[in-house]
Write a protein that holds these residues in place. Sequence first.
Motif, PDB file in Angstrom:
ATOM      1  N   ASP A   1       0.838  -1.119   0.006  1.00 18.53           N
ATOM      2  CA  ASP A   1       0.139   0.025   0.151  1.00 18.53           C
ATOM      3  C   ASP A   1       0.880   1.295   0.037  1.00 18.53           C
ATOM      4  OD1 ASP A   1       1.179  -0.373   2.592  1.00 18.53           O
ATOM      5  OD2 ASP A   1      -0.957  -0.072   3.642  1.00 18.53           O
ATOM      6  N   VAL A   2       2.220   1.057  -0.153  1.00 19.70           N
ATOM      7  CA  VAL A   2       3.027   2.292  -0.142  1.00 19.70           C
ATOM      8  C   VAL A   2       3.514   2.456  -1.546  1.00 19.70           C
ATOM      9  CG1 VAL A   2       5.406   3.024   0.519  1.00 19.70           C
ATOM     10  CG2 VAL A   2       3.963   2.205   2.188  1.00 19.70           C
ATOM     11  N   ASP A   3       3.450   3.670  -2.188  1.00 17.60           N
ATOM     12  CA  ASP A   3       4.054   4.331  -3.266  1.00 17.60           C
ATOM     13  C   ASP A   3       5.520   4.422  -3.207  1.00 17.60           C
ATOM     14  OD1 ASP A   3       4.817   5.204  -5.689  1.00 17.60           O
ATOM     15  OD2 ASP A   3       3.084   6.704  -5.831  1.00 17.60           O
ATOM     16  N   LEU A   4       6.498   3.427  -3.335  1.00 20.83           N
ATOM     17  CA  LEU A   4       7.728   3.687  -3.273  1.00 20.83           C
ATOM     18  C   LEU A   4       8.331   4.554  -4.021  1.00 20.83           C
ATOM     19  CD1 LEU A   4      10.454   2.462  -1.866  1.00 20.83           C
ATOM     20  CD2 LEU A   4      10.535   0.803  -3.521  1.00 20.83           C
ATOM     21  N   PRO A   5       8.247   4.497  -5.408  1.00 22.83           N
ATOM     22  CA  PRO A   5       8.724   5.690  -6.340  1.00 22.83           C
ATOM     23  C   PRO A   5       8.428   7.123  -5.674  1.00 22.83           C
ATOM     24  CG  PRO A   5       7.692   3.966  -7.650  1.00 22.83           C
ATOM     25  CD  PRO A   5       7.477   3.676  -6.186  1.00 22.83           C
ATOM     26  N   ALA A   6       7.364   7.339  -5.497  1.00 22.35           N
ATOM     27  CA  ALA A   6       6.809   8.486  -4.777  1.00 22.35           C
ATOM     28  C   ALA A   6       7.899   8.892  -3.603  1.00 22.35           C
ATOM     29  CB  ALA A   6       5.296   8.634  -4.364  1.00 22.35           C
ATOM     30  N   ILE A   7       8.150   7.917  -2.762  1.00 16.73           N
ATOM     31  CA  ILE A   7       8.731   8.007  -1.519  1.00 16.73           C
ATOM     32  C   ILE A   7      10.089   8.387  -1.984  1.00 16.73           C
ATOM     33  CG2 ILE A   7       9.582   7.112   0.602  1.00 16.73           C
ATOM     34  CD1 ILE A   7       6.837   7.856   0.920  1.00 16.73           C
ATOM     35  N   THR A   8      10.676   7.710  -2.734  1.00 11.57           N
ATOM     36  CA  THR A   8      11.797   7.819  -3.386  1.00 11.57           C
ATOM     37  C   THR A   8      12.169   9.309  -4.031  1.00 11.57           C
ATOM     38  OG1 THR A   8      11.999   5.504  -3.774  1.00 11.57           O
ATOM     39  CG2 THR A   8      13.779   7.122  -4.805  1.00 11.57           C
ATOM     40  N   ARG A   9      11.069   9.865  -4.642  1.00 17.16           N
ATOM     41  CA  ARG A   9      11.270  11.172  -5.248  1.00 17.16           C
ATOM     42  C   ARG A   9      11.337  12.393  -4.353  1.00 17.16           C
ATOM     43  NH1 ARG A   9       7.730   8.698  -8.912  1.00 17.16           N
ATOM     44  NH2 ARG A   9       6.021   9.840  -8.044  1.00 17.16           N
ATOM     45  N   ARG A  10      10.385  12.103  -3.310  1.00 18.36           N
ATOM     46  CA  ARG A  10      10.367  12.930  -2.274  1.00 18.36           C
ATOM     47  C   ARG A  10      11.503  13.050  -1.411  1.00 18.36           C
ATOM     48  NH1 ARG A  10       9.507  17.861  -0.175  1.00 18.36           N
ATOM     49  NH2 ARG A  10       8.324  18.040   1.519  1.00 18.36           N
ATOM     50  N   ALA A  11      12.192  12.037  -1.242  1.00 22.50           N
ATOM     51  CA  ALA A  11      13.309  12.053  -0.249  1.00 22.50           C
ATOM     52  C   ALA A  11      14.473  12.440  -0.824  1.00 22.50           C
ATOM     53  CB  ALA A  11      13.655  10.358   0.163  1.00 22.50           C
ATOM     54  N   THR A  12      14.472  12.367  -2.451  1.00 24.11           N
ATOM     55  CA  THR A  12      15.690  12.952  -3.158  1.00 24.11           C
ATOM     56  C   THR A  12      15.553  14.429  -3.419  1.00 24.11           C
ATOM     57  OG1 THR A  12      15.697  10.953  -4.658  1.00 24.11           O
ATOM     58  CG2 THR A  12      16.757  12.963  -5.503  1.00 24.11           C
ATOM     59  N   ASP A  13      14.449  14.733  -3.351  1.00 23.52           N
ATOM     60  CA  ASP A  13      14.093  16.566  -3.184  1.00 23.52           C
ATOM     61  C   ASP A  13      14.742  17.060  -1.986  1.00 23.52           C
ATOM     62  OD1 ASP A  13      13.007  16.073  -5.739  1.00 23.52           O
ATOM     63  OD2 ASP A  13      11.036  16.237  -5.257  1.00 23.52           O
ATOM     64  N   ILE A  14      14.538  16.409  -1.011  1.00 26.50           N
ATOM     65  CA  ILE A  14      14.995  16.754   0.446  1.00 26.50           C
ATOM     66  C   ILE A  14      16.235  16.816   0.676  1.00 26.50           C
ATOM     67  CG2 ILE A  14      14.417  16.877   2.865  1.00 26.50           C
ATOM     68  CD1 ILE A  14      11.569  15.625   2.169  1.00 26.50           C
ATOM     69  N   GLY A  15      16.798  15.756   0.353  1.00 22.53           N
ATOM     70  CA  GLY A  15      18.095  15.463   0.788  1.00 22.53           C
ATOM     71  C   GLY A  15      18.390  15.088   2.283  1.00 22.53           C
ATOM     72  N   HIS A  16      19.653  14.268   2.316  1.00 19.72           N
ATOM     73  CA  HIS A  16      20.001  13.772   3.436  1.00 19.72           C
ATOM     74  C   HIS A  16      19.051  12.831   3.896  1.00 19.72           C
ATOM     75  CE1 HIS A  16      23.206  16.847   5.163  1.00 19.72           C
ATOM     76  NE2 HIS A  16      23.255  16.835   3.658  1.00 19.72           N
ATOM     77  N   VAL A  17      18.247  12.091   3.249  1.00 19.11           N
ATOM     78  CA  VAL A  17      17.512  11.054   3.550  1.00 19.11           C
ATOM     79  C   VAL A  17      17.926   9.804   2.871  1.00 19.11           C
ATOM     80  CG1 VAL A  17      15.105  10.037   3.370  1.00 19.11           C
ATOM     81  CG2 VAL A  17      15.564  12.529   3.537  1.00 19.11           C
ATOM     82  N   ASP A  18      18.324   8.848   3.789  1.00 16.58           N
ATOM     83  CA  ASP A  18      18.918   7.418   3.372  1.00 16.58           C
ATOM     84  C   ASP A  18      17.745   6.577   3.205  1.00 16.58           C
ATOM     85  OD1 ASP A  18      21.642   8.528   3.137  1.00 16.58           O
ATOM     86  OD2 ASP A  18      21.615   8.351   5.118  1.00 16.58           O
ATOM     87  N   LEU A  19      17.322   5.962   2.307  1.00 17.98           N
ATOM     88  CA  LEU A  19      16.352   4.978   2.048  1.00 17.98           C
ATOM     89  C   LEU A  19      16.638   3.644   2.158  1.00 17.98           C
ATOM     90  CD1 LEU A  19      13.714   6.525  -0.559  1.00 17.98           C
ATOM     91  CD2 LEU A  19      13.709   6.550   2.039  1.00 17.98           C
TER      92      LEU A  19
END
Length: 427
Positions: A287-305
């Motif tokens: 139920d999680v949109d992994l591509p959307a989470i990845t894009r948002r994390a990249t935009d913010i920076g300093h987020v390690d998935l």
Amino acid sequence: MAVDSAPLTPLVPPAPAEFARPLGDSPAGDPPLTIVLVEFLPTGGMFQFTFQFGEALARQGHRVLLFTGPDPELRSATPGFEVVEIFPTWDPNVELGGSGLRRKARRVGRALRLVESWRQAIATIRRMRPDVAQFGELRYPLDSALFLLLARRCPGTALVDVAHNPLPYDVNGASGSVEKGGRLTRWLLDRAYRACDLVLVLGDGPRATLESAFPGLRRVAVCGHGDYSSVLAADRTPAPSAAPPHALFFGAWTKYKNLPLLLDAFALVRRELPAARLTIAGPVMPDVDLPAITRRATDIGHVDLHPGYVPMDEVADLFAAHRVVVFTYATVNISGSVHMAYTFGRPVVATDVGSMSDAVQDGVTGLLTAPEPAAVAGALVQVLGDPDAADRMGAQAARRVDDAASWTTVVDRAVPAYRDAVIGHRG
């Protein structure tokens, strides 16, 4: 392992020889109980909970068998406690891709394996006639229906369910609903709870939820949730101040964990603390949109998935590298990940929703916040920017594990309820 192609071979274990001899009496002087614990999946949080429960019961002198699937991630060295690979289930944390058709075929194969596992559980419990047979969460309508069959086929055993989530969460559906709400699901679950001689819950909040949704159950007791010190090397973890200003989210990625809120909050944290980092680690639910989470994390920076299951031998180093553990849930009953954070002496920042206040003492073991980005960000900045406060709350978190969230405490609460259930069942 190809879970949809292996043969379904019945496995009915003989009663271990050591179970034939009497063990030490319980602290109250009552005779030991023979207890079967059933956890179909051999890895993950539910298995870890059940394993530690079994260890603690055996240490008090009870005879305990844990029935599970192949290659369990934990093995017992505790006298009187044995983990038995009886079920043809699967490792839920193995990432299996493939086409849509193959995924559907795999789901069918797993459903058949689950039915066979229930058949083996019913046959073995009926043969052994233990005092107590305890099951974990009834996740699917199939589980509830087969639990009702178990109640009819095994009249000599008191049946217990641990209702981790009294209303099971829906981690597969495409709707926005957090809990499963189908009429058949609720009706079968109600019947299954009523068939129990005892339903255990992990806190006062879950008890209130259970009794509100399913009034008039035979016997309900709060047992609590223990720590992870018996299966994780937490004693060598440095203090939170030894870690950089890094925050950790640990656990399954699913919609009720509200990762978009976490990312929005961390974007605000970075404005105050540019050196801060966020790690998000755990298996990804459908139920999680992994591509959307990845894009948002990249935009913010300093987020390690780190999507995927974290092996137990890597957990200690992961927690040691972070100063605080954060949970931005939309709702919660009792989170095992909170108790894992406490085991490693880590303070918690969590949204004040559901029963989170049962586990987190605001200002003592962590900070509770409104489920809003600015509130979560403010709490994270407060802990990440103040190493002394992080150490103080981390020490209180570790102390809570010793004082109120140990497995000894869990068993001290559960065993009297077991005995009442056994007496009531036989009466």
